[in-house]
Design a protein around this motif. Sequence first.
Motif, PDB file in Angstrom:
ATOM      1  N   LEU A 176      35.464  36.564  42.635  1.00 51.97           N
ATOM      2  CA  LEU A 176      35.193  36.483  41.199  1.00 51.97           C
ATOM      3  C   LEU A 176      35.945  37.564  40.432  1.00 51.97           C
ATOM      4  O   LEU A 176      36.413  37.329  39.323  1.00 51.97           O
ATOM      5  N   ALA A 177      36.074  38.739  41.022  1.00 53.10           N
ATOM      6  CA  ALA A 177      36.807  39.824  40.360  1.00 53.10           C
ATOM      7  C   ALA A 177      38.277  39.459  40.181  1.00 53.10           C
ATOM      8  O   ALA A 177      38.882  39.802  39.168  1.00 53.10           O
ATOM      9  N   MET A 178      38.860  38.753  41.146  1.00 55.50           N
ATOM     10  CA  MET A 178      40.284  38.407  41.071  1.00 55.50           C
ATOM     11  C   MET A 178      40.536  37.020  40.504  1.00 55.50           C
ATOM     12  O   MET A 178      41.658  36.532  40.526  1.00 55.50           O
ATOM     13  N   SER A 179      39.483  36.372  39.989  1.00 55.51           N
ATOM     14  CA  SER A 179      39.640  35.024  39.462  1.00 55.51           C
ATOM     15  C   SER A 179      40.097  34.992  38.011  1.00 55.51           C
ATOM     16  O   SER A 179      40.485  33.944  37.510  1.00 55.51           O
ATOM     17  N   GLY A 180      40.031  36.109  37.329  1.00 57.53           N
ATOM     18  CA  GLY A 180      40.421  36.134  35.933  1.00 57.53           C
ATOM     19  C   GLY A 180      39.300  35.748  34.992  1.00 57.53           C
ATOM     20  O   GLY A 180      39.514  35.624  33.786  1.00 57.53           O
TER      21      GLY A 180
END
Length: 90
Positions: free
Chosen positions: A51-55
């Motif tokens: 989720l942190a790297m999903s934008g």
Amino acid sequence: LIIRVLGGDALRVLKNRVAVRILSGLDAHPIASVALLRILFQTVPALNYALAMSGIKLRAYLVGTLVGLPAPIALYCIFFDILAAGLHVG
């Protein structure tokens, strides 16, 4: 926040069809998606990183987490209360 700063939106550059389809679903309904993921997987570290790297926007992440986490936490509390009562602990 550290993963978001270091990884940015790294998952957005993937050209995998499955990843693109999942991210488009996340974009269409970000709060509902995060809430459902939190209900199913609670605080699994891999989910946190994804989720942190999903934008996804921080507001949608926080609201989805606040909506999705209370139910599983309440169920854990009830389960362990019943278990403790059954074992005559406490």
